[in-house]
Design an enzyme around this catalytic site. Structure first.
Site, PDB file in Angstrom:
ATOM      1  N   LYS A   1      -4.469  -9.933  -6.585  1.00 38.10           N
ATOM      2  CA  LYS A   1      -5.666 -10.160  -5.786  1.00 38.10           C
ATOM      3  C   LYS A   1      -6.787  -9.181  -6.169  1.00 38.10           C
ATOM      4  O   LYS A   1      -6.508  -8.023  -6.503  1.00 38.10           O
ATOM      5  CB  LYS A   1      -5.192  -9.985  -4.341  1.00 38.10           C
ATOM      6  CG  LYS A   1      -6.162  -9.786  -3.297  1.00 38.10           C
ATOM      7  CD  LYS A   1      -5.454  -9.520  -1.975  1.00 38.10           C
ATOM      8  CE  LYS A   1      -5.492  -8.043  -1.685  1.00 38.10           C
ATOM      9  NZ  LYS A   1      -5.517  -7.644  -0.316  1.00 38.10           N
TER      10      LYS A   1
ATOM     11  N   LYS B   1     -10.394  -3.619  -3.609  1.00 38.03           N
ATOM     12  CA  LYS B   1     -11.206  -2.399  -3.717  1.00 38.03           C
ATOM     13  C   LYS B   1     -10.388  -1.239  -4.269  1.00 38.03           C
ATOM     14  O   LYS B   1     -10.927  -0.296  -4.828  1.00 38.03           O
ATOM     15  CB  LYS B   1     -11.699  -1.974  -2.328  1.00 38.03           C
ATOM     16  CG  LYS B   1     -12.708  -2.896  -1.713  1.00 38.03           C
ATOM     17  CD  LYS B   1     -13.052  -2.372  -0.311  1.00 38.03           C
ATOM     18  CE  LYS B   1     -13.481  -3.493   0.597  1.00 38.03           C
ATOM     19  NZ  LYS B   1     -13.294  -3.232   2.008  1.00 38.03           N
TER      20      LYS B   1
ATOM     21  N   LYS C   1       0.829  -1.204   0.000  1.00 36.57           N
ATOM     22  CA  LYS C   1       0.000   0.000   0.000  1.00 36.57           C
ATOM     23  C   LYS C   1       0.865   1.255   0.000  1.00 36.57           C
ATOM     24  O   LYS C   1       0.501   2.271  -0.589  1.00 36.57           O
ATOM     25  CB  LYS C   1      -0.931   0.004   1.217  1.00 36.57           C
ATOM     26  CG  LYS C   1      -2.040  -1.025   1.113  1.00 36.57           C
ATOM     27  CD  LYS C   1      -3.064  -0.835   2.217  1.00 36.57           C
ATOM     28  CE  LYS C   1      -4.172  -1.862   2.103  1.00 36.57           C
ATOM     29  NZ  LYS C   1      -5.125  -1.821   3.204  1.00 36.57           N
TER      30      LYS C   1
HETATM   31  P1  TYM Z   1     -10.589  -5.431   4.042  1.00 34.26           P
HETATM   32  O1  TYM Z   1     -11.792  -4.573   4.050  1.00 34.26           O
HETATM   33  O2  TYM Z   1      -9.447  -5.059   3.177  1.00 34.26           O
HETATM   34  O3  TYM Z   1     -10.985  -6.921   3.703  1.00 34.26           O
HETATM   35  C1  TYM Z   1     -12.052  -7.556   4.372  1.00 34.26           C
HETATM   36  C2  TYM Z   1     -11.933  -9.060   4.307  1.00 34.26           C
HETATM   37  O4  TYM Z   1     -11.934  -9.490   2.953  1.00 34.26           O
HETATM   38  C3  TYM Z   1     -10.818 -10.341   2.717  1.00 34.26           C
HETATM   39  N1  TYM Z   1     -10.380 -10.135   1.322  1.00 34.26           N
HETATM   40  C4  TYM Z   1     -10.231 -11.133   0.435  1.00 34.26           C
HETATM   41  N2  TYM Z   1     -10.409 -12.462   0.538  1.00 34.26           N
HETATM   42  C5  TYM Z   1     -10.191 -13.208  -0.580  1.00 34.26           C
HETATM   43  N3  TYM Z   1      -9.805 -12.685  -1.769  1.00 34.26           N
HETATM   44  C6  TYM Z   1      -9.605 -11.354  -1.909  1.00 34.26           C
HETATM   45  N4  TYM Z   1      -9.247 -10.852  -3.088  1.00 34.26           N
HETATM   46  C7  TYM Z   1      -9.822 -10.515  -0.776  1.00 34.26           C
HETATM   47  N5  TYM Z   1      -9.725  -9.167  -0.570  1.00 34.26           N
HETATM   48  C8  TYM Z   1     -10.075  -8.966   0.719  1.00 34.26           C
HETATM   49  C9  TYM Z   1      -9.772  -9.881   3.721  1.00 34.26           C
HETATM   50  O5  TYM Z   1      -8.838 -10.909   3.969  1.00 34.26           O
HETATM   51  C10 TYM Z   1     -10.627  -9.586   4.922  1.00 34.26           C
HETATM   52  O6  TYM Z   1     -10.909 -10.755   5.658  1.00 34.26           O
HETATM   53  N6  TYM Z   1      -7.544  -5.677   7.859  1.00 34.26           N
HETATM   54  C11 TYM Z   1      -8.871  -6.182   7.545  1.00 34.26           C
HETATM   55  C12 TYM Z   1      -9.956  -5.464   8.302  1.00 34.26           C
HETATM   56  C13 TYM Z   1      -9.864  -5.619   9.776  1.00 34.26           C
HETATM   57  C14 TYM Z   1     -10.021  -6.821  10.510  1.00 34.26           C
HETATM   58  C15 TYM Z   1      -9.902  -6.440  11.882  1.00 34.26           C
HETATM   59  C16 TYM Z   1     -10.257  -8.130  10.131  1.00 34.26           C
HETATM   60  C17 TYM Z   1      -9.635  -4.619  10.674  1.00 34.26           C
HETATM   61  N7  TYM Z   1      -9.655  -5.120  11.941  1.00 34.26           N
HETATM   62  C18 TYM Z   1      -9.989  -7.402  12.890  1.00 34.26           C
HETATM   63  C19 TYM Z   1     -10.354  -9.090  11.156  1.00 34.26           C
HETATM   64  C20 TYM Z   1     -10.222  -8.711  12.504  1.00 34.26           C
HETATM   65  C21 TYM Z   1      -9.094  -6.112   6.037  1.00 34.26           C
HETATM   66  O7  TYM Z   1      -8.373  -6.661   5.312  1.00 34.26           O
HETATM   67  O8  TYM Z   1     -10.157  -5.450   5.570  1.00 34.26           O
END
Ligand code: TYM
Length: 343
Positions: free
Chosen positions: A206, A209, A121
């Site tokens: 991957k 968003k 990022k």
């Molecule tokens: P975020 O919003 O980026 O992603 C949310 C969840 O989606 C999964 N994900 C994917 N899984 C499979 N293939 C993909 N291409 C893909 N893109 C995203 C992410 O692994 C995630 O599970 N850091 C976290 C948010 C967070 C969080 C937490 C999660 C903040 N605090 C505490 C668990 C526990 C995140 O990636 O958000």
């Protein structure tokens, strides 16, 4: 729609979250939310919309609140059941920021520099990299540890952040626990299929968003026309016959996996079906499968959004329930760190 029967207190606890940066895509659904839904009756679950994480990249203040509501409504639309789960907004509970600060002070900075997602990022953000982006995993650790979560269902990209969380727990308990495990070590819950959904325009990247191309992802709220257009334009390869796991055919593997998971068929059945297929035959099949899989989610979403007071009450109730747990852990941590109590 009704609000809420309290979940049982003797189950293991699950916590997870999604950032309200734009719409949710199939990666978020298959990597995370679908798995939350499938096992929610076995656990006591807390699902937050992690809006504090959403400002670690440049964001638009005029859409943040609305995006937060969208994600909360999508949780419900995807099948999060309030009989088993609590939904809340991270920034509504100040203990998240406060625990993040306390954990910051015992987390070595080089642990954060080593995070793959930070490096990726940071490259994208160029000159604008904030302290918040570096600190993102510590805030994530605070989210998890406040609820003493046993399991954290996430996509594969979050594995390293979970490892960091466990390292922070060990360090905290060792330095300040006085022989007690004040913070609980969480376990990642990563399902094999769908843990890493790839971009539609490049099967080696991957689905994300933050990809500037809308064509790279299917959003959960995309219309049938948009889905059709995106699958029509998605990257394929010049070969006939579709198969899983062939080196140099990452797009083929990704699209077949999407078809398999969303149609609920076995890998063997899909492999046999794809064996003699060309892309011209497969793409309409995949398009229909995605549209059908998203139809019930979209219709439930419309229903949830048509009752704004319902969503408000879900989030208010969620905050009240979650805050009790969060504050309890925060107090224990502050006590272990030696803070005075206000008199
Ligand atoms: P975020 O919003 O980026 O992603 C949310 C969840 O989606 C999964 N994900 C994917 N899984 C499979 N293939 C993909 N291409 C893909 N893109 C995203 C992410 O692994 C995630 O599970 N850091 C976290 C948010 C967070 C969080 C937490 C999660 C903040 N605090 C505490 C668990 C526990 C995140 O990636 O958000």
């Amino acid at each position: 729609m009704n609000v809420i029967v309290p979940p049982s207190m003797d189950k293991q606890r699950v916590l997870s979250g999604v950032q309200p940066t734009g719409n949710l895509h199939l990666g978020n659904y298959l990597g995370a939310i679908r798995n939350w839904v499938e096992v929610q009756d076995q656990y006591e679950n807390y699902f937050c919309v992690v809006d504090l994480h959403a400002i670690t990249a440049p964001h638009n203040p005029s859409t943040l609140a609305e995006d937060t509501y969208t994600i909360a409504a999508l949780y419900l639309a995807c099948g999060i059941d309030l009989n088993h789960s609590t939904i809340f907004v991270q920034s509504h509970i100040s203990a998240h920021s406060e625990l993040a600060w306390l954990l910051n002070c015992l987390t070595p900075i080089n642990w954060l520099h080593d995070m793959i997602q930070f490096k990726e990022k940071a490259i994208k953000q160029g000159e604008n990299v904030s302290m918040g982006l570096l600190d993102y995993p510590v805030l994530m650790a605070a989210d998890i540890l406040l609820y003493q979560a046993d399991k954290v269902p996430v996509g594969e990209d979050q594995k390293q952040h979970l490892e960091l969380t466990r390292d922070i727990v060990d360090r905290f308990n060792h330095q300040f626990g006085g022989g007690q495990a004040i913070l609980k070590r969480p376990n990642p819950m990563i399902r094999h299929e769908g843990a890493r959904v790839m971009s539609l325009t490049d099967g080696t990247k991957k689905m994300s968003k933050s990809d500037p191309s809308e064509l790279s992802r299917i959003n959960l709220l995309d219309s049938p026309d948009e889905i059709q257009k995106k699958i029509k334009k998605c990257k394929t390869d010049p070969y006939r016959g579709l198969a899983f796991g062939v080196v140099d055919r990452p797009e083929c593997h990704n699209l077949l996996t999407l078809y398999m998971v969303l149609s609920g068929q076995s890998r063997e059945k899909v492999a046999a079906e794809g064996e003699d297929m060309g892309w011209g035959q497969f793409k309409p099949l995949l398009t229909d499968t995605i549209i059908e899989a998203l139809r019930p989610i979209q219709s439930m979403y419309t229903q949830v959004r048509s009752e704004p007071t319902y969503l408000e009450s879900v989030l208010t109730h969620g905050r009240e329930r979650a805050e009790v747990l969060a504050n309890k852990t925060l107090e224990r941590v502050k006590e272990a760190l030696g803070f005075s109590r206000p008199r």
